[in-house]
Write a protein that holds these residues in place. Structure first.
Motif, PDB file in Angstrom:
ATOM      1  N   MET A  10       0.840  -1.174   0.000  1.00 24.92           N
ATOM      2  CA  MET A  10       0.000   0.000   0.000  1.00 24.92           C
ATOM      3  C   MET A  10       0.889   1.243   0.000  1.00 24.92           C
ATOM      4  O   MET A  10       1.820   1.345   0.779  1.00 24.92           O
ATOM      5  N   THR A  11       0.598   2.164  -0.872  1.00 30.95           N
ATOM      6  CA  THR A  11       1.445   3.348  -1.005  1.00 30.95           C
ATOM      7  C   THR A  11       0.876   4.544  -0.240  1.00 30.95           C
ATOM      8  O   THR A  11      -0.300   4.580   0.102  1.00 30.95           O
ATOM      9  N   TYR A  12       1.740   5.486  -0.014  1.00 26.89           N
ATOM     10  CA  TYR A  12       1.378   6.740   0.635  1.00 26.89           C
ATOM     11  C   TYR A  12       1.207   7.804  -0.447  1.00 26.89           C
ATOM     12  O   TYR A  12       1.904   7.790  -1.458  1.00 26.89           O
ATOM     13  N   ASP A  13       0.290   8.727  -0.224  1.00 25.21           N
ATOM     14  CA  ASP A  13       0.127   9.861  -1.125  1.00 25.21           C
ATOM     15  C   ASP A  13       1.215  10.880  -0.828  1.00 25.21           C
ATOM     16  O   ASP A  13       1.654  11.022   0.307  1.00 25.21           O
ATOM     17  N   LEU A  14       1.635  11.608  -1.844  1.00 21.26           N
ATOM     18  CA  LEU A  14       2.674  12.605  -1.683  1.00 21.26           C
ATOM     19  C   LEU A  14       2.080  14.001  -1.618  1.00 21.26           C
ATOM     20  O   LEU A  14       1.231  14.361  -2.428  1.00 21.26           O
ATOM     21  N   ILE A  15       2.548  14.783  -0.666  1.00 22.37           N
ATOM     22  CA  ILE A  15       2.225  16.191  -0.563  1.00 22.37           C
ATOM     23  C   ILE A  15       3.561  16.932  -0.605  1.00 22.37           C
ATOM     24  O   ILE A  15       4.447  16.656   0.207  1.00 22.37           O
ATOM     25  N   TRP A  16       3.712  17.856  -1.537  1.00 23.71           N
ATOM     26  CA  TRP A  16       4.952  18.617  -1.685  1.00 23.71           C
ATOM     27  C   TRP A  16       4.753  20.002  -1.088  1.00 23.71           C
ATOM     28  O   TRP A  16       3.869  20.735  -1.500  1.00 23.71           O
ATOM     29  N   HIS A  17       5.560  20.374  -0.129  1.00 27.36           N
ATOM     30  CA  HIS A  17       5.512  21.714   0.454  1.00 27.36           C
ATOM     31  C   HIS A  17       6.021  22.714  -0.590  1.00 27.36           C
ATOM     32  O   HIS A  17       6.820  22.370  -1.456  1.00 27.36           O
TER      33      HIS A  17
ATOM     34  N   ARG B 178      -0.233   9.737   4.197  1.00 30.10           N
ATOM     35  CA  ARG B 178       0.385  10.757   3.354  1.00 30.10           C
ATOM     36  C   ARG B 178       1.811  11.017   3.802  1.00 30.10           C
ATOM     37  O   ARG B 178       2.116  10.945   4.990  1.00 30.10           O
ATOM     38  N   LEU B 179       2.657  11.314   2.827  1.00 31.59           N
ATOM     39  CA  LEU B 179       4.009  11.792   3.089  1.00 31.59           C
ATOM     40  C   LEU B 179       4.035  13.269   2.728  1.00 31.59           C
ATOM     41  O   LEU B 179       3.654  13.642   1.628  1.00 31.59           O
ATOM     42  N   ILE B 180       4.488  14.072   3.655  1.00 31.24           N
ATOM     43  CA  ILE B 180       4.574  15.499   3.407  1.00 31.24           C
ATOM     44  C   ILE B 180       6.055  15.832   3.275  1.00 31.24           C
ATOM     45  O   ILE B 180       6.801  15.835   4.260  1.00 31.24           O
TER      46      ILE B 180
END
Length: 86
Positions: free
Chosen positions: A1-8, A72-74
């Motif tokens: 299962m993957t994490y969604d990416l959030i880019w600052h 999520r990965l931030i």
């Protein structure tokens, strides 16, 4: 299962300051590997950075936070190792 990416927003500036080849390699590695196993591939940070993780790609460090509930990965910073923890 993957994490969604959030880019600052800062990450866009960080990547723009790098050579195109390095930026492309970093983005690819994050999308191909880090989203699948962020805790297994990274190291937790200590001190004032407690709660954050870092992932090493060559001489560059990706500093990120994990939202476990929303998976999520931030991504907070992409910096050269000399500048990553300042």
């Amino acid at each position: 299962m993957t994490y969604d990416l959030i880019w600052h927003e800062r990450v866009k500036q960080d990547l723009a300051s790098l050579r195109k080849e390095d930026a492309a390699r970093i983005i690819a590695r994050i999308k191909e590997r880090l989203v699948h196993d962020p805790l297994g591939l990274s190291k937790p940070l200590k001190g004032i950075f407690k709660g954050l993780h870092r992932y090493r790609i060559g001489d560059y460090r990706i500093v990120f936070a994990v939202d476990y509930e929303k998976r999520r990965l931030i991504i907070l910073h992409v910096k050269h190792r000399k500048e990553a923890y300042r």
